[in-house]
Scaffold this motif. Structure first.
Motif, mmCIF file in Angstrom:
data_model
loop_
_atom_site.group_PDB
_atom_site.id
_atom_site.type_symbol
_atom_site.label_atom_id
_atom_site.label_comp_id
_atom_site.label_asym_id
_atom_site.label_seq_id
_atom_site.Cartn_x
_atom_site.Cartn_y
_atom_site.Cartn_z
ATOM 1 N N GLN A 101 -5.098 8.704 15.055
ATOM 2 C CA GLN A 101 -4.765 8.600 13.646
ATOM 3 C C GLN A 101 -3.954 9.816 13.213
ATOM 4 N N ASP A 102 -2.874 9.573 12.465
ATOM 5 C CA ASP A 102 -2.051 10.666 11.979
ATOM 6 C C ASP A 102 -2.808 11.449 10.917
ATOM 7 N N LYS A 103 -2.715 12.765 11.000
ATOM 8 C CA LYS A 103 -3.341 13.599 9.983
ATOM 9 C C LYS A 103 -2.452 13.658 8.746
ATOM 10 N N ILE A 104 -3.076 13.924 7.620
ATOM 11 C CA ILE A 104 -2.346 14.063 6.360
ATOM 12 C C ILE A 104 -1.890 15.513 6.219
ATOM 13 N N ASN A 105 -0.605 15.701 5.983
ATOM 14 C CA ASN A 105 -0.078 17.040 5.753
ATOM 15 C C ASN A 105 -0.485 17.540 4.372
ATOM 16 N N VAL A 106 -0.995 18.766 4.310
ATOM 17 C CA VAL A 106 -1.428 19.354 3.039
ATOM 18 C C VAL A 106 -0.637 20.622 2.763
ATOM 19 N N ILE A 107 0.090 20.620 1.650
ATOM 20 C CA ILE A 107 0.707 21.856 1.169
ATOM 21 C C ILE A 107 -0.206 22.411 0.090
ATOM 22 N N LEU A 108 -0.875 23.498 0.397
ATOM 23 C CA LEU A 108 -1.788 24.146 -0.538
ATOM 24 C C LEU A 108 -1.031 25.245 -1.273
ATOM 25 N N ILE A 109 -0.993 25.151 -2.606
ATOM 26 C CA ILE A 109 -0.289 26.146 -3.416
ATOM 27 C C ILE A 109 -1.296 26.882 -4.291
ATOM 28 N N GLY A 110 -1.550 28.127 -3.935
ATOM 29 C CA GLY A 110 -2.353 28.985 -4.794
ATOM 30 C C GLY A 110 -1.435 29.589 -5.847
ATOM 31 N N THR A 111 -1.809 29.472 -7.110
ATOM 32 C CA THR A 111 -0.920 29.897 -8.186
ATOM 33 C C THR A 111 -1.601 30.847 -9.162
ATOM 34 N N PHE A 112 -0.796 31.621 -9.866
ATOM 35 C CA PHE A 112 -1.291 32.343 -11.037
ATOM 36 C C PHE A 112 -1.245 31.347 -12.184
ATOM 37 N N HIS A 113 -1.978 31.615 -13.238
ATOM 38 C CA HIS A 113 -1.969 30.712 -14.382
ATOM 39 C C HIS A 113 -0.761 31.044 -15.253
ATOM 40 N N PHE A 114 0.176 30.105 -15.313
ATOM 41 C CA PHE A 114 1.436 30.342 -16.002
ATOM 42 C C PHE A 114 1.233 30.746 -17.454
ATOM 43 N N ASN A 115 0.250 30.124 -18.107
ATOM 44 C CA ASN A 115 0.017 30.411 -19.521
ATOM 45 C C ASN A 115 -0.843 31.644 -19.737
ATOM 46 N N ASN A 116 -1.325 32.229 -18.646
ATOM 47 C CA ASN A 116 -2.068 33.498 -18.661
ATOM 48 C C ASN A 116 -3.081 33.599 -19.801
ATOM 49 N N PRO A 117 -4.182 32.831 -19.722
ATOM 50 C CA PRO A 117 -5.184 32.871 -20.802
ATOM 51 C C PRO A 117 -5.994 34.159 -20.838
ATOM 52 N N GLY A 118 -5.915 34.980 -19.762
ATOM 53 C CA GLY A 118 -6.618 36.263 -19.736
ATOM 54 C C GLY A 118 -8.104 36.159 -19.479
ATOM 55 N N ASN A 119 -8.541 35.070 -18.840
ATOM 56 C CA ASN A 119 -9.965 34.863 -18.597
ATOM 57 C C ASN A 119 -10.487 35.599 -17.371
ATOM 58 N N ASP A 120 -9.595 35.972 -16.455
ATOM 59 C CA ASP A 120 -10.027 36.618 -15.222
ATOM 60 C C ASP A 120 -10.288 38.098 -15.448
ATOM 61 N N ALA A 121 -11.152 38.660 -14.574
ATOM 62 C CA ALA A 121 -11.472 40.084 -14.672
ATOM 63 C C ALA A 121 -10.222 40.923 -14.430
ATOM 64 N N ALA A 122 -9.436 40.530 -13.423
ATOM 65 C CA ALA A 122 -8.179 41.222 -13.141
ATOM 66 C C ALA A 122 -7.132 40.782 -14.158
ATOM 67 N N LYS A 123 -6.628 41.735 -14.913
ATOM 68 C CA LYS A 123 -5.664 41.413 -15.962
ATOM 69 C C LYS A 123 -4.241 41.530 -15.437
ATOM 70 N N THR A 124 -3.452 40.499 -15.699
ATOM 71 C CA THR A 124 -2.079 40.484 -15.211
ATOM 72 C C THR A 124 -1.101 40.399 -16.368
ATOM 73 N N ASN A 125 0.097 40.886 -16.094
ATOM 74 C CA ASN A 125 1.147 40.843 -17.102
ATOM 75 C C ASN A 125 1.663 39.419 -17.258
ATOM 76 N N ASN A 126 2.200 39.127 -18.434
ATOM 77 C CA ASN A 126 2.770 37.806 -18.677
ATOM 78 C C ASN A 126 4.106 37.669 -17.945
ATOM 79 N N ARG A 127 4.363 36.483 -17.443
ATOM 80 C CA ARG A 127 5.676 36.138 -16.887
ATOM 81 C C ARG A 127 6.151 34.920 -17.665
ATOM 82 N N ASP A 128 7.268 35.055 -18.312
ATOM 83 C CA ASP A 128 7.777 33.983 -19.170
ATOM 84 C C ASP A 128 8.293 32.840 -18.311
ATOM 85 N N MET A 129 7.463 31.799 -18.149
ATOM 86 C CA MET A 129 7.840 30.694 -17.277
ATOM 87 C C MET A 129 8.850 29.752 -17.923
ATOM 88 N N LEU A 130 9.133 29.971 -19.208
ATOM 89 C CA LEU A 130 10.129 29.149 -19.882
ATOM 90 C C LEU A 130 11.523 29.778 -19.836
#
Length: 278
Positions: free
Chosen positions: A21-50
């Motif tokens: 049986q053919d396996k399913i290819n998985v592209i796993l993309i770990g991302t930062f949160h574009f809207n940066n809600p600031g909920n994580d302990a590690a604080k990151t700068n905003n990146r204007d995704m627009l």
């Protein structure tokens, strides 16, 4: 004797079929949160995704994924129980009417989520190019008492300093990555084994060891974190459709660190390293 031969034949047939049986290819993309809600302990700068530059970057990234592994299904870190709502929004997006919806959102935080969030900016864009009719949400709500973890840490000066140093290091590295001009390079850096393992390592090497006299609070918190990720992964497994060959999973880097282990140990899947796509 016949029974043994029959059993051996069945086992051999199952073994051969599992490899045929053919396996399913998985592209796993770990991302930062574009809207940066600031909920994580590690604080990151905003990146204007627009911005024009970042919009071009998203176009390049999604074009490369579609060209090399046109996804049959795309899974996102969105509430599993709100699949209909998610896909109603996706249908608006396909009809170029999504802004008519976002313009009605009065809460600024929620409007920022829907206009700038990675589900809408990256996953919707990718799904449209891949001609997908549906987006698949996988997130689940499990209460993780990080507030109590921080309270426990603050009660011990040594632990508090260790925690501050870890958070400061994570914040520094994240901001260094997010400052890179090329969005493709940002995603490559976020998804290296080193960065993902450091993210996961916080739970294992630090949080898990805390609160042994408080009914193993740390270990219970970490087990809840694993449980959340396992349920999310189950929501991927159980939404697969027949004839699927390629999938994309878009989740925060904390989840991606866990998912990478799950995928490597799942015989149905073949993990495609993001750096080979971008």
């Amino acid at each position: 004797m016949f029974q043994k031969l029959f059993t051996s034949s069945i086992l051999l047939l199952f073994f051969l079929n599992s490899f045929s049986q053919d396996k399913i290819n998985v592209i796993l993309i770990g991302t930062f949160h574009f809207n940066n809600p600031g909920n994580d302990a590690a604080k990151t700068n905003n990146r204007d995704m627009l911005s024009k530059e970042n919009q071009l970057g998203l176009e390049q990234i999604t074009d490369l994924i579609v060209k090399k592994y046109k996804p049959d299904q795309i899974f996102v870190e969105s509430n599993y129980n709100k699949k209909r709502e998610l896909n109603d929004n996706y249908q608006l997006y396909l009809k170029d009417k999504f802004s008519a919806f976002t313009d009605t959102i009065k809460n600024a935080r929620m409007r920022k989520l829907y206009t700038e969030g990675e589900t809408f900016q990256l996953a919707f864009r990718l799904a449209k190019k891949a001609k997908n009719e549906v987006i698949y949400p996988i997130d689940t709500l499990i209460e993780l008492r990080f507030d109590l973890l921080q309270k426990l840490i603050k009660s011990d000066a040594k632990l508090s300093q260790i925690f501050k140093d870890k958070v400061a290091n994570l914040s520094k590295k994240a901001n260094y990555t997010l400052a890179k001009k090329d969005l493709k390079e940002v995603f490559k850096d976020l998804n290296t084994d080193k960065d993902l393992n450091e993210n996961k390592g916080f739970y294992i090497s630090f949080a898990n060891s805390l609160g042994i006299n408080e009914n193993y609070f740390g270990a219970n918190l970490v087990s809840d974190w694993y449980k959340r990720n396992l349920i999310m992964y189950s929501n991927v497994q159980n939404q697969l459709i027949s004839n699927t060959k390629n999938i994309v999973i878009l989740v925060g880097t904390g989840h991606a660190a866990m998912f990478k282990d799950f995928i490597k140990n799942d015989e149905k899947f073949n993990l495609i390293e993001l750096k080979t796509v971008l």
